[in-house]
Design an enzyme around this catalytic site. Sequence first.
Site, PDB file in Angstrom:
ATOM      1  N   ASN A  97       0.821  -1.206   0.000  1.00  0.00           N
ATOM      2  CA  ASN A  97       0.000   0.000   0.000  1.00  0.00           C
ATOM      3  C   ASN A  97       0.854   1.255   0.000  1.00  0.00           C
ATOM      4  OD1 ASN A  97      -2.151  -1.766   0.199  1.00  0.00           O
ATOM      5  ND2 ASN A  97      -2.299  -1.568   2.417  1.00  0.00           N
ATOM      6  N   ILE A  98       0.368   2.282  -0.681  1.00  0.00           N
ATOM      7  CA  ILE A  98       1.100   3.546  -0.717  1.00  0.00           C
ATOM      8  C   ILE A  98       0.502   4.559   0.250  1.00  0.00           C
ATOM      9  CG2 ILE A  98       1.964   3.167  -3.047  1.00  0.00           C
ATOM     10  CD1 ILE A  98      -0.217   4.997  -4.121  1.00  0.00           C
ATOM     11  N   ASP A  99      -0.503   4.162   1.018  1.00  0.00           N
ATOM     12  CA  ASP A  99      -1.052   5.049   2.048  1.00  0.00           C
ATOM     13  C   ASP A  99      -0.195   4.982   3.307  1.00  0.00           C
ATOM     14  OD1 ASP A  99      -2.134   3.007   4.016  1.00  0.00           O
ATOM     15  OD2 ASP A  99      -3.321   2.430   2.260  1.00  0.00           O
ATOM     16  N   HIS A 114       6.052  -0.559  -2.619  1.00  0.00           N
ATOM     17  CA  HIS A 114       5.540   0.108  -3.818  1.00  0.00           C
ATOM     18  C   HIS A 114       5.573   1.627  -3.693  1.00  0.00           C
ATOM     19  CE1 HIS A 114       3.177  -3.760  -5.041  1.00  0.00           C
ATOM     20  NE2 HIS A 114       4.463  -3.827  -5.312  1.00  0.00           N
ATOM     21  N   LEU A 209     -10.229 -11.342   3.138  1.00  0.00           N
ATOM     22  CA  LEU A 209     -11.691 -11.350   3.031  1.00  0.00           C
ATOM     23  C   LEU A 209     -12.160 -12.644   2.382  1.00  0.00           C
ATOM     24  CD1 LEU A 209     -14.296  -9.740   3.484  1.00  0.00           C
ATOM     25  CD2 LEU A 209     -13.976  -8.749   1.204  1.00  0.00           C
ATOM     26  N   ALA A 226     -11.028  -7.622   7.505  1.00  0.00           N
ATOM     27  CA  ALA A 226      -9.733  -7.433   8.167  1.00  0.00           C
ATOM     28  C   ALA A 226      -9.895  -6.925   9.592  1.00  0.00           C
ATOM     29  CB  ALA A 226      -8.870  -6.469   7.353  1.00  0.00           C
TER      30      ALA A 226
END
Length: 247
Positions: A97-99, A114, A209, A226
């Site tokens: 994730n890029i958050d 990433h 999930l 999650a």
Amino acid sequence: MHQTAEQPSIVILTGAGISKESGLDTFRCADGIWNKVSLEEVATPEGFARDPDMVHDFYNARRAQLADPTLSPNAAHEALARLEREWPGEVLVVTQNIDDLHERGGSRNVLHMHGELKKVRCEGCRAVAVWDGDLGRASACPACGVAGAMRPHVVWFGEMPLGMERIYAALEDCALFLSVGTSGNVYPAAGFVHHVLETSGGRTVELNLEPSQGATLFAEQHYGPATEVVPAFVDRLLAEGPAALEP
């Protein structure tokens, strides 16, 4: 990372599924980002070269979403941060994730393979800088001052993910490999479970999930949201303690 019987290490791979319950769009689900925009246009070096304004607009919109005050880490992020705090060995979160929700949730040992949405990179001097606002062709590099060479610090298709040497070293030494919220069809991350099985022989667990493409490779699977399955697994693991991961 040096594993001992008293302090077994843990590597956690996370994907978009862990952030979806915080309100961030995933990429590969039925209503995901790649069904709304072409990845060739906004997630390749070639797309950036063809139309940098469109690419900047795409990432500016996502950066703005991340800055929304209503967006916050969820119980799954917080559970992994708790595991890092309370586990006696090293816990490394390797995220696709890029958050920044892992960091906001309390995790400190995070590797963004990433890249990161809130960072930018100069293609001239290669400097990386924190960046919260909009980015465009007129933006000047904070390090060298040159305008026109800035891009999102995000790994696009066809580019090498970040930190791979450190990631593989951690996988080869871990007692537990935990995969959370990832589709299992993007390499090299999808191959991490193979690497663990072939090297450290650590316990492999999928929390998702629904079954990922590589679900059968994991010795243990738990499926559901999650925010439910991750805290429950962390609670059990901390209750069992390091002895549960001894060979």
